[in-house]
Structure formats: structure tokens, C-alpha cells
Design an enzyme around this catalytic site. Structure first.
Site, PDB file in Angstrom:
ATOM      1  N   ASP A  76      37.025  36.052  40.044  1.00  0.00           N
ATOM      2  CA  ASP A  76      37.250  37.464  40.590  1.00  0.00           C
ATOM      3  C   ASP A  76      36.224  38.399  39.666  1.00  0.00           C
ATOM      4  O   ASP A  76      36.283  39.618  40.088  1.00  0.00           O
ATOM      5  CB  ASP A  76      38.454  37.873  40.603  1.00  0.00           C
ATOM      6  CG  ASP A  76      39.181  37.647  39.449  1.00  0.00           C
ATOM      7  OD1 ASP A  76      39.047  36.903  38.490  1.00  0.00           O
ATOM      8  OD2 ASP A  76      40.040  38.742  38.922  1.00  0.00           O
ATOM      9  N   HIS A  77      35.549  37.717  38.761  1.00  0.00           N
ATOM     10  CA  HIS A  77      34.676  38.692  38.112  1.00  0.00           C
ATOM     11  C   HIS A  77      33.066  38.143  37.982  1.00  0.00           C
ATOM     12  O   HIS A  77      32.233  38.853  37.814  1.00  0.00           O
ATOM     13  CB  HIS A  77      35.117  38.682  36.664  1.00  0.00           C
ATOM     14  CG  HIS A  77      36.251  39.204  36.367  1.00  0.00           C
ATOM     15  ND1 HIS A  77      36.532  40.555  35.744  1.00  0.00           N
ATOM     16  CD2 HIS A  77      37.635  38.839  36.659  1.00  0.00           C
ATOM     17  CE1 HIS A  77      37.779  41.032  35.961  1.00  0.00           C
ATOM     18  NE2 HIS A  77      38.356  39.953  36.462  1.00  0.00           N
ATOM     19  N   HIS A 123      41.251  47.071  37.469  1.00  0.00           N
ATOM     20  CA  HIS A 123      41.741  45.692  37.991  1.00  0.00           C
ATOM     21  C   HIS A 123      43.276  45.818  38.375  1.00  0.00           C
ATOM     22  O   HIS A 123      44.009  45.505  37.611  1.00  0.00           O
ATOM     23  CB  HIS A 123      41.642  44.970  36.571  1.00  0.00           C
ATOM     24  CG  HIS A 123      40.183  44.815  36.106  1.00  0.00           C
ATOM     25  ND1 HIS A 123      40.066  43.990  34.937  1.00  0.00           N
ATOM     26  CD2 HIS A 123      39.144  44.892  36.760  1.00  0.00           C
ATOM     27  CE1 HIS A 123      38.813  43.825  34.687  1.00  0.00           C
ATOM     28  NE2 HIS A 123      38.080  44.681  35.970  1.00  0.00           N
ATOM     29  N   ASP A 160      39.562  41.710  31.545  1.00  0.00           N
ATOM     30  CA  ASP A 160      40.925  41.332  31.465  1.00  0.00           C
ATOM     31  C   ASP A 160      41.217  40.792  30.115  1.00  0.00           C
ATOM     32  O   ASP A 160      40.345  40.233  29.518  1.00  0.00           O
ATOM     33  CB  ASP A 160      40.829  40.072  32.552  1.00  0.00           C
ATOM     34  CG  ASP A 160      40.600  40.191  34.043  1.00  0.00           C
ATOM     35  OD1 ASP A 160      40.672  41.518  34.217  1.00  0.00           O
ATOM     36  OD2 ASP A 160      40.646  39.232  34.906  1.00  0.00           O
ATOM     37  N   ASP A 198      36.796  32.837  54.237  1.00  0.00           N
ATOM     38  CA  ASP A 198      36.767  32.073  53.007  1.00  0.00           C
ATOM     39  C   ASP A 198      36.829  32.936  51.619  1.00  0.00           C
ATOM     40  O   ASP A 198      37.512  32.455  51.105  1.00  0.00           O
ATOM     41  CB  ASP A 198      35.442  31.160  52.840  1.00  0.00           C
ATOM     42  CG  ASP A 198      35.190  30.241  54.029  1.00  0.00           C
ATOM     43  OD1 ASP A 198      36.448  29.561  54.413  1.00  0.00           O
ATOM     44  OD2 ASP A 198      34.076  30.169  54.671  1.00  0.00           O
ATOM     45  N   ASP A 241      42.413  47.144  32.091  1.00  0.00           N
ATOM     46  CA  ASP A 241      42.956  46.347  33.256  1.00  0.00           C
ATOM     47  C   ASP A 241      44.535  46.535  33.349  1.00  0.00           C
ATOM     48  O   ASP A 241      45.352  46.649  32.136  1.00  0.00           O
ATOM     49  CB  ASP A 241      43.007  44.833  32.185  1.00  0.00           C
ATOM     50  CG  ASP A 241      43.694  43.798  32.902  1.00  0.00           C
ATOM     51  OD1 ASP A 241      44.033  43.896  34.068  1.00  0.00           O
ATOM     52  OD2 ASP A 241      43.984  42.669  32.280  1.00  0.00           O
ATOM     53  N   ASP A 288      32.545  34.034  55.764  1.00  0.00           N
ATOM     54  CA  ASP A 288      32.905  32.921  56.666  1.00  0.00           C
ATOM     55  C   ASP A 288      31.792  31.683  56.663  1.00  0.00           C
ATOM     56  O   ASP A 288      30.993  31.681  57.241  1.00  0.00           O
ATOM     57  CB  ASP A 288      33.100  33.653  58.101  1.00  0.00           C
ATOM     58  CG  ASP A 288      33.720  32.355  58.977  1.00  0.00           C
ATOM     59  OD1 ASP A 288      33.546  31.298  58.594  1.00  0.00           O
ATOM     60  OD2 ASP A 288      33.914  32.840  60.193  1.00  0.00           O
ATOM     61  N   GLY A 291      47.567  35.702  31.750  1.00  0.00           N
ATOM     62  CA  GLY A 291      46.544  36.217  30.809  1.00  0.00           C
ATOM     63  C   GLY A 291      46.108  37.679  30.668  1.00  0.00           C
ATOM     64  O   GLY A 291      45.315  38.216  30.094  1.00  0.00           O
ATOM     65  N   HIS A 292      47.288  38.274  31.258  1.00  0.00           N
ATOM     66  CA  HIS A 292      47.041  39.868  31.257  1.00  0.00           C
ATOM     67  C   HIS A 292      48.200  40.462  30.472  1.00  0.00           C
ATOM     68  O   HIS A 292      48.964  40.276  30.460  1.00  0.00           O
ATOM     69  CB  HIS A 292      47.138  40.252  32.932  1.00  0.00           C
ATOM     70  CG  HIS A 292      45.941  39.847  33.482  1.00  0.00           C
ATOM     71  ND1 HIS A 292      44.763  40.350  33.665  1.00  0.00           N
ATOM     72  CD2 HIS A 292      45.966  38.627  34.577  1.00  0.00           C
ATOM     73  CE1 HIS A 292      44.018  39.515  34.661  1.00  0.00           C
ATOM     74  NE2 HIS A 292      44.807  38.561  35.096  1.00  0.00           N
TER      75      HIS A 292
HETATM   76 ZN   LIG Z   1      40.462  39.346  36.857  1.00  0.00          ZN
HETATM   77 ZN   LIG Z   2      40.272  36.868  34.469  1.00  0.00          ZN
END
Ligand SMILES: [Zn+2]
Ligand SMILES: [Zn+2]
Length: 553
Positions: free
Chosen positions: A74-75, A389, A160, A47, A193, A442, A366-367
Site C-alpha cells: 500500500d506504499h 493513512h 506507517d 485486481d 499515520d 483489471d 504495526g500501527h
Molecule cells: Zn500502510
Molecule cells: Zn505499512
């Protein structure tokens, strides 16, 4: 001599996702972000993927807190797992904390976390750490870069970020503050980033997407409009809602996380949609199509998401027809293209018109891209630089940009997950390693480990062959003919001869093993596995998983 600072990189250097690092000062540890990563297609049944928490568990009593740069999974998505065993305060903007709290509450571990909201530009102590929160623009509102004022100088973590000069909420990346830090204290170490380091130029402003959305809404006047975006992309949701309201439409949310986040962001005053413009998804059927705008989750084609169900004609709330326009206000994250394409095909089959980022500028990243990253280098003028990142290629591209901006080659460290960096009077260097492998989650099982995953891969690609033999160990005889059960290797009814032959080979191998004095079950099973494996490979060039079962009669 000032006290050295150490940074252990636990994730996000060498992959997109599971961003996590641990800074050590005066014997105390401060986490910056604790994210998760979504699995690749070959991680069967997994997962999500987390950072390896071994180092944090071993040093649990030294952790003084976690700084959350922003609310993306992811943060902050790993916190709900780490907080099962550990307890510490989390510092972030109110929106970041609200987004993180969703999962922490779900996991029932809120008792282990104190959520401490911080304001733009705030500077506060966390244990021995002197932490400053600097506003940056990103694809979720109220993101921070973090400046740590340490005995070794200022360490700037970019979070980010992008340099959007016309953000939807007018909250710009505080370049002036970064410039002030650079020209007063100086920035000793920059962690930047790298996600978009390979993309040339400057990322488009989020506001540009608003204009595109408005013209699409005008173009599709008279039709029902369904949009999809990340549920945390509050600025995108704002611009969709603005375009809808301006065109005389009511807005309904579809999907649990979209409903939750819209409520959270409205409560915090970050998202402005008038009460009168919001309707419940259950009530949209009563409205004429030209007065409806639905904002849905599932822009990444996630199989069980609202948009995916809609594309399969299985949504509880609405059926798509040729009178609908679907706008995917997103861009497929690498690895999700297949799912996104399947959703688009489903929508088209139902007769809907589909607009996606391949057809119109309905998404902005967004990066920061190359020119923005160079701009940050020019303003921060760091003495040392570590790209973070990103996959290795992104980190390397970012290192190249830093070099072009005048950071000396020997002052750029290409670190990877597990590296420990030390910053002391002589400069920055790598001084060790900590465990930083993938932690596979999982369902509720938790960590399933590499072995299980290797087995699943073999099963998925090659199938399984189970060989059962009954023996009498005392007399050293095979009691019954070996039996073979297989799934995913050959279609058994059509391969009778092959299976018979395999059984024969196995029997010979067992007899031979007995002959050479082997009497233990384990030794016999090894002989069975070898014989069956060799036969299968010789005859079919496949390597299915061989499961030998030797029973004592
Ligand atoms: Zn990120
Ligand atoms: Zn982000």
C-alpha cells in the site's frame, strides 16, 4: 517571504491503502509513497486499485523522485504502474527497494527507475528537496519517517509506524531525533499515520508475539507446525524461525513471495536463519513431523495462495492431517474476514488444529495506537497537523487526539484524497483540488473505469435481459416477434408467460415509437429499453441490465 510548499494528497486519506502524496517546492515535485489498494468485494473482477495518476502524468517532467517510506504494497505497489509512463529515482532502505523491485521487475519497467538505497538517519538532496530519513518501527523492517527541511520549516511525515520499545532488531523509532528537530528548527507540519487512532492504549511489542509463538511450539511438540504470515513481515518470520530452530525443527517456506522475501532478507542480513535449518518444501515429506516448521503465505485467505490451496487439500507439496497444527500469525484485514474464515474451516475439516489471533496473541499490529500517537504529538509539538493513512473515521479520531494534546483546532486540517494543501508564511490552508479518484486495474486491461464497474455490479446483483427486435425502418414495421434472452434475472424455462408478456410489451413500444415518427435505431433502442425495464421492474421488482438490440431487416 519564503517560498510556499504545496502538498497534493493523491491517496490514503479516506481509505486504508494506495498511500501517495506529492510535495511541490521550487517548481519540482517529490512523491512520498505510491501504493495500491486491494479491492472491496463489490468491485467485481478488479485486481487492485491505484491512485489517479493524472496529476503526475501532467507534471511528469517536474518529478524529481519518489521517497518510499517502507516496503508494504500500500506504499510501493503502485510504482510498477506509474513507471510504465514515467521515469524517476526511488529512495528507500535496501529492504524497501528490494520489496518494491519484485513488482517493478515483474512489470518489466526497471529501466525507468533508479533505485537509490539510503541509510538510517541519512539526509540528502533530491532536486531542491532536503530529505532526512528517520528510522521507525513497523510490521516490515527498516521503515522510515521522512523529514523534509523546506523554506517553510520542517515537514514530518510519520510513514506507517508504531513505538515498539523492544523491537526484534533493536532498531527503535528515533524519537530522540524527532525531539531534536522539534526543539531546534521546530516541526511546522506533521503528517501522521492514523490507521489505529481509534484503538486505545499502546500497541503490544512485536517481541511479545515471539514469546507466544515459543510456548505454542512447546505445546505442540511432536506435531508438524505450519505457520502463515505476511511475506514482508520479516520480524515475524524471524521469530517463527527462532521458535522452530529452538525446538529442533527445520524451516521450509511455502508460497512464491515467502520464498523470495526470505531470500532477499537473508541476503541483506536482516533475517538470520542458519543454512542448516532451511530445507526445501519438496523435502519436508521425508522428515518426521515433529522436525518440520513450514512458513507459508496466504494469511489473509487470498483464494489462490499457498495456505488456501492447503486448506482445500490441493497443495502440490503437502497434505494436512490430524497430526498438523496451523498457526495463523496474522489478523484479518477488514474485508478479508470471509476468506480467512473459509480457510480456517477448510483446515479444520482436514483434521488440523488451528490457532489464530482470536485464540492466542499470535499477532501484533504495526500501527501506533492512541497513546503512541499522543506520545508523538508530545515529542514533535507540531505547529500544524494533518492526519493521513486511514478512513475518514480514523483521520477524525487522530485529529481528536491531536486536539487533546494541545494542537489548536484551527491548526488541524482534515484533508481528503484530492486536496491540495499550501504551507506558506501565514500557515497551512487548502488551496485546490487535483484528480484523485480510484483507478481500477483489471488483469492486464489496465484502467477499466467506473462505467464498467457499475455494469458488473448490476450484472452480479440483478442479471441481464437482452431484447432483440428486427424492424423495417422504411415501412415502420416490426418484422419478427421480439426475442428475450436472460441470465440471472428469472429462470427462463419456468417464466415463459412472463417472457411472452415482456415481448408483447416491447413490440407495442416499438409500434408506438414508429407511430410517433421515430426512425433511427438509437431512438428505437431507447424505447425498447424503457418498455422492457418498466415491465421487468413492475412484475419482478428487479432492475437487471437491459440490453436492447434493434436490427434492421
Ligand atoms: Zn500502510
Ligand atoms: Zn505499512
Amino acid at each position: 517571504m519564503a517560498e510556499p510548499i504545496r502538498i497534493a494528497f493523491l491517496g490514503g486519506l479516506g481509505e486504508i491503502g494506495r498511500n501517495c502524496m506529492c510535495v511541490e517546492q521550487d517548481g519540482k515535485l517529490l512523491l512520498i509513497d505510491c501504493g495500491l489498494m486491494f479491492p472491496d468485494a463489490d468491485m467485481h473482477g478488479i485486481d487492485l486499485v491505484l491512485p489517479d495518476f493524472t496529476y503526475l502524468r501532467q507534471n511528469a517532467d517536474r518529478i524529481v523522485g519518489c521517497v518510499a517510506t517502507h516496503g508494504h504494497e500500500d506504499h510501493v505497489g503502485g510504482l510498477s504502474f506509474l513507471l510504465r509512463d514515467l521515469s524517476f529515482p526511488i529512495f528507500g532502505s535496501p529492504l524497501t527497494l528490494g520489496l518494491a523491485a519484485n513488482r517493478i521487475e515483474e512489470a518489466g519497467v526497471m529501466g525507468n527507475a533508479e533505485l537509490v538505497p539510503v541509510r538510517d538517519g541519512e539526509r540528502r538532496r533530491v532536486g531542491p528537496f532536503d530529505v532526512e530519513f528517520i528510522p521507525v518501527t513497523h510490521s516490515v523492517p527498516h521503515a522510515f519517517a521522512v523529514a523534509l527541511h523546506t523554506p517553510q520549516g520542517v515537514i514530518l511525515h510519520s510513514g506507517d509506524f508504531k513505538l515498539d520499545l523492544t523491537p526484534v532488531d533493536d532498531r527503535r523509532t528515533d524519537l530522540a531525533r524527532i525531539g531534536a528537530l522539534a526543539s531546534t528548527d521546530g516541526i511546522r507540519l506533521l503528517l501522521g499515520d492514523s490507521t489505529n487512532a481509534e484503538a486505545p492504549g499502546h500497541a503490544p511489542s512485536e517481541r511479545h508475539v515471539g514469546g507466544v509463538l515459543r510456548s505454542l511450539f512447546a505445546e505442540h511438540r511432536g506435531r508438524r507446525i505450519i505457520t502463515a504470515s505476511f511475506a514482508s513481515h520479516i520480524h515475524r518470520i524471524q521469530q517463527i524461525a527462532d521458535a522452530a530452530v529452538a525446538g529442533g525443527r527445520k524451516v521450509a517456506t511455502l508460497g512464491l513471495s515467502m520464498r523470495k522475501n526470505v531470500r532477499l532478507a537473508r541476503d541483506l542480513g536482516i533475517l538470520r536463519i542458519p543454512d542448516a535449518a532451511l530445507v526445501d518444501i519438496e523435502d519436508v515429506a521425508d522428515l518426521p513431523p515433529e522436525q518440520v516448521c513450514i512458513i507459508s503465505t496466504g494469511s489473509q485467505g487470498e483464494p489462490m495462495s499457498a495456505l488456501s490451496l492447503l486448506a482445500q487439500g490441493e497443495s502440490r507439496f503437502l497434505k494436512l492431517t490430524e497430526h498438523d497444527t496451523v498457526i495463523l500469525s496474522s489478523h484479518a484485514i477488514p474485508g478479508n474476514e470471509f476468506n480467512v474464515n473459509r480457510v480456517i474451516d477448510g483446515l479444520l475439516r482436514l483434521g488440523a488444529e488451528v490457532v489464530h489471533s482470536g485464540l492466542a496473541d499470535v499477532h501484533a499490529t504495526g500501527h501506533a495506537q492512541a497513546d503512541e500517537l499522543k506520545m508523538l504529538q508530545a515529542i514533535a509539538r507540531p505547529e500544524w497537523f494533518v492526519p493521513i493513512h486511514g478512513e475518514y473515521r480514523h483521520l477524525q479520531a487522530h485529529a481528536r487526539l491531536a486536539r487533546a494534546m494541545g494542537v489548536p483546532e484551527q491548526h488541524i486540517l482534515l484533508c481528503e484524497d484530492g486536496d491540495v494543501l499550501q504551507l506558506d508564511d501565514t500557515g497551512a490552508s487548502l488551496v485546490g483540488r487535483v484528480p484523485a479518484g480510484y483507478l481500477y486495474v483489471d488483469g492486464i486491461v489496465g484502467d477499466v473505469g467506473h462505467g464498467v464497474l457499475r455494469d458488473r455490479r448490476a450484472l452480479a446483483e440483478e442479471g441481464v435481459v437482452v431484447v432483440v427486435v428486427a424492424v423495417d425502418v422504411e415501412s415502420g414495421e416490426v418484422i419478427t416477434d421480439p426475442e428475450i434472452i436472460t441470465r440471472g434475472w428469472v429462470y427462463a424455462p419456468e417464466a415463459e408467460d412472463l417472457l411472452d408478456e415482456a415481448c408483447q410489451r416491447v413490440e407495442e413500444a416499438v409500434v408506438k415509437a414508429f407511430g410517433s415518427g421515430i426512425r433511427d435505431i438509437e431512438g428505437l433502442e431507447r424505447a425498447v429499453r424503457q418498455a422492457a425495464g418498466r415491465f421487468v421492474n413492475e412484475r419482478t421488482r428487479r432492475r437487471p441490465m437491459i440490453v436492447p438490440v434493434v436490427m434492421e431487416a
